[in-house]
Scaffold this motif. Structure first.
Motif, PDB file in Angstrom:
ATOM      1  N   MET A  32      10.255 -12.096   4.136  1.00  0.00           N
ATOM      2  CA  MET A  32       9.866 -10.754   3.698  1.00  0.00           C
ATOM      3  C   MET A  32       9.898 -10.702   2.183  1.00  0.00           C
ATOM      4  N   ALA A  33       8.939 -10.005   1.602  1.00  0.00           N
ATOM      5  CA  ALA A  33       8.875  -9.878   0.147  1.00  0.00           C
ATOM      6  C   ALA A  33       8.650  -8.423  -0.241  1.00  0.00           C
ATOM      7  N   LEU A  34       9.166  -8.054  -1.410  1.00  0.00           N
ATOM      8  CA  LEU A  34       9.012  -6.707  -1.958  1.00  0.00           C
ATOM      9  C   LEU A  34       8.408  -6.770  -3.346  1.00  0.00           C
ATOM     10  N   HIS A  35       7.483  -5.865  -3.613  1.00  0.00           N
ATOM     11  CA  HIS A  35       6.915  -5.706  -4.952  1.00  0.00           C
ATOM     12  C   HIS A  35       6.553  -4.235  -5.104  1.00  0.00           C
ATOM     13  N   VAL A  36       6.413  -3.776  -6.325  1.00  0.00           N
ATOM     14  CA  VAL A  36       6.047  -2.386  -6.575  1.00  0.00           C
ATOM     15  C   VAL A  36       4.800  -2.348  -7.450  1.00  0.00           C
ATOM     16  N   GLY A  37       3.869  -1.445  -7.101  1.00  0.00           N
ATOM     17  CA  GLY A  37       2.630  -1.332  -7.868  1.00  0.00           C
ATOM     18  C   GLY A  37       1.625  -0.448  -7.165  1.00  0.00           C
ATOM     19  N   ASP A  38       0.384  -0.509  -7.629  1.00  0.00           N
ATOM     20  CA  ASP A  38      -0.692   0.293  -7.055  1.00  0.00           C
ATOM     21  C   ASP A  38      -1.511  -0.534  -6.072  1.00  0.00           C
ATOM     22  N   MET A  39      -1.967   0.098  -5.009  1.00  0.00           N
ATOM     23  CA  MET A  39      -2.850  -0.556  -4.054  1.00  0.00           C
ATOM     24  C   MET A  39      -3.943   0.419  -3.653  1.00  0.00           C
ATOM     25  N   LEU A  40      -5.072  -0.124  -3.260  1.00  0.00           N
ATOM     26  CA  LEU A  40      -6.193   0.679  -2.779  1.00  0.00           C
ATOM     27  C   LEU A  40      -6.213   0.605  -1.260  1.00  0.00           C
ATOM     28  N   TRP A  41      -6.196   1.767  -0.618  1.00  0.00           N
ATOM     29  CA  TRP A  41      -6.175   1.850   0.839  1.00  0.00           C
ATOM     30  C   TRP A  41      -7.388   2.648   1.284  1.00  0.00           C
ATOM     31  N   GLY A  42      -8.293   1.994   2.040  1.00  0.00           N
ATOM     32  CA  GLY A  42      -9.487   2.715   2.440  1.00  0.00           C
ATOM     33  C   GLY A  42     -10.291   1.978   3.487  1.00  0.00           C
ATOM     34  N   ASN A  43     -11.391   2.595   3.887  1.00  0.00           N
ATOM     35  CA  ASN A  43     -12.285   2.037   4.899  1.00  0.00           C
ATOM     36  C   ASN A  43     -13.102   0.887   4.319  1.00  0.00           C
ATOM     37  N   ILE A  44     -12.997  -0.265   4.957  1.00  0.00           N
ATOM     38  CA  ILE A  44     -13.768  -1.440   4.552  1.00  0.00           C
ATOM     39  C   ILE A  44     -14.336  -2.080   5.810  1.00  0.00           C
ATOM     40  N   GLY A  45     -15.565  -2.574   5.750  1.00  0.00           N
ATOM     41  CA  GLY A  45     -16.153  -3.238   6.912  1.00  0.00           C
ATOM     42  C   GLY A  45     -17.657  -3.139   6.881  1.00  0.00           C
ATOM     43  N   THR A  46     -18.259  -3.112   8.075  1.00  0.00           N
ATOM     44  CA  THR A  46     -19.700  -2.946   8.175  1.00  0.00           C
ATOM     45  C   THR A  46     -20.022  -1.468   8.310  1.00  0.00           C
ATOM     46  N   ALA A  47     -21.296  -1.164   8.347  1.00  0.00           N
ATOM     47  CA  ALA A  47     -21.702   0.237   8.420  1.00  0.00           C
ATOM     48  C   ALA A  47     -21.197   0.915   9.683  1.00  0.00           C
ATOM     49  N   ASP A  48     -21.063   0.138  10.791  1.00  0.00           N
ATOM     50  CA  ASP A  48     -20.679   0.744  12.065  1.00  0.00           C
ATOM     51  C   ASP A  48     -19.381   0.185  12.641  1.00  0.00           C
ATOM     52  N   ARG A  49     -18.646  -0.625  11.875  1.00  0.00           N
ATOM     53  CA  ARG A  49     -17.350  -1.134  12.345  1.00  0.00           C
ATOM     54  C   ARG A  49     -16.407  -1.208  11.150  1.00  0.00           C
ATOM     55  N   LEU A  50     -15.413  -0.304  11.152  1.00  0.00           N
ATOM     56  CA  LEU A  50     -14.558  -0.137   9.982  1.00  0.00           C
ATOM     57  C   LEU A  50     -13.117  -0.506  10.286  1.00  0.00           C
TER      58      LEU A  50
END
Length: 370
Positions: free
Chosen positions: A289-307
């Motif tokens: 297990m590892a820990l780090h602190v910072g910014d991350m981008l969380w969002g929908n990624i994939g194809t047009a009809d499968r996310l």
């Protein structure tokens, strides 16, 4: 003829109320405005969740406060007979007079039976015996409440299922209608990444049922510790898990302390699991297990009809690479210098290390041995 305000509210407004607790409190206030001597109310909805069988909201007329009680069970299994939390609480208000309605049919009287399968149950406690007119109004309110309660029950079912499969944060985005590829949200948090070491080889030598049981046991220890210290599991990735301890409502240092407490608890849980498994002749489950602190981008990624909801960014890359050092450094927990700088928790420095794909060397720390 002018409708009582409670019935007019049920017809015109109730179907737009987004939450069961708001529905219960608002309807109770409308009934009091119509002259009913309510002491409190209770609303129970079934929940198709892996461990929660039903959710009950309890409203006290005197204060207007609403609290929630959970009934636990397992999805897909027959539920044992349980007392109705809402019924017991209403009786406890001291009147001993309860009128319970099941949407849509109504029933009058006291019962400690749990709610029928998938049927919302709406109940009231009164501060004095009701008149015939008041009794009729309650019966009419139960009939008028059937449609908006069906909407709330459907929303509750969808929310429970989405949270079980996607997690709270992603479920909220789906329920908000974010079903297209888009930039997502920037999350400032402590990131935890962990996985089992050598699990591919181990799974080759184990029956599939044992593989699943081992994964479940691992995830239970990590996710249970994360949730206990205010974190959130974002994603399971094979035998890996990505979790966050958001910064915002609490300070950066408080989030780091919470994350360190969580990994310490997860590590203790895994040691205990190996001890129990060893007595049963089972192989240990080495992990990192590892820990780090910072910014991350969380969002929908994939194809047009499968996310899929995915985390990307330098902080995600670093915590993943840092976890990869656990095996060569013979440590189960590694902590980045960014986290170490924010906490008073006693850590052991392991020097600076070059992480694959990361430009700058990373100061690495670990927790003292258990």
């Amino acid at each position: 003829m002018r409708l009582p305000s409670a019935l007019a509210w049920l017809l015109d407004v109730a179907s737009t109320v987004p939450r069961p607790d708001h529905f219960l409190a608002a309807l109770g206030a409308q009934l009091i405005a119509d002259g009913l001597p309510l002491a409190g109310g209770a609303l129970t909805l079934s929940a198709p969740h892996p461990i929660i069988a039903r959710r009950t909201w309890l409203w006290r007329a005197e204060t207007g406060a609403v609290i929630e009680a959970l009934g636990f069970g397992f999805l897909g299994q027959a539920q044992p007979k349980q007392g109705n939390v809402g019924h017991d609480w209403l009786v406890g208000l001291g009147t001993g007079l309860v009128l319970e309605h099941v949407a849509g049919p109504a029933r009058d009287g006291l019962t400690s039976e749990g709610p029928p399968s998938n049927s919302p149950v709406l109940g009231w406690a009164l501060s004095r015996p009701r008149t015939e007119t008041e009794s009729e109004l309650l019966h009419q309110a139960a009939r008028f409440a059937a449609a908006p309660l069906a909407v709330l029950a459907a929303q509750s079912t969808l929310s429970a299922l989405l949270e079980a499969y996607l997690g709270r944060r992603s479920a909220a985005q789906v329920l908000a209608g974010r079903s297209r590829r888009e930039t997502g949200e920037i999350i400032h948090a402590v990131l935890l990444y962990g996985d089992l070491r050598g699990f591919t080889e181990l799974s080759e030598a184990m029956p599939p049922q044992a593989v699943v049981a081992s994964l479940d046991a691992w995830f239970d220890r990590v996710a249970g510790a994360v949730h206990a210290f205010g974190g959130e599991v974002l994603k399971f990735i094979g035998d890996g898990v990505l979790a966050i301890f958001p910064i915002g409502e609490r300070s950066r240092s408080a989030a780091c302390d919470a994350a360190l407490s969580a990994v310490g608890a997860a590590r203790a849980g895994m040691i205990h699991l190996d001890q129990v498994g060893g007595r049963q002749g089972l192989a240990p489950l080495p992990f990192g297990m590892a820990l780090h602190v910072g910014d991350m981008l969380w969002g929908n990624i994939g194809t047009a009809d499968r996310l899929d909801f995915t985390a990307i960014g330098p902080a995600v890359n670093l915590v993943s690479r840092l976890e990869g050092l656990c095996k060569p450094l013979s440590r189960s927990v590694l902590v980045s210098g960014a986290v170490a700088a924010e906490t008073t928790t006693a850590l052991i420095p392991l020097g600076e290390h070059v992480l694959r794909g990361i430009a700058e060397p990373c100061a690495v720390f670990t927790l003292p041995d258990v």
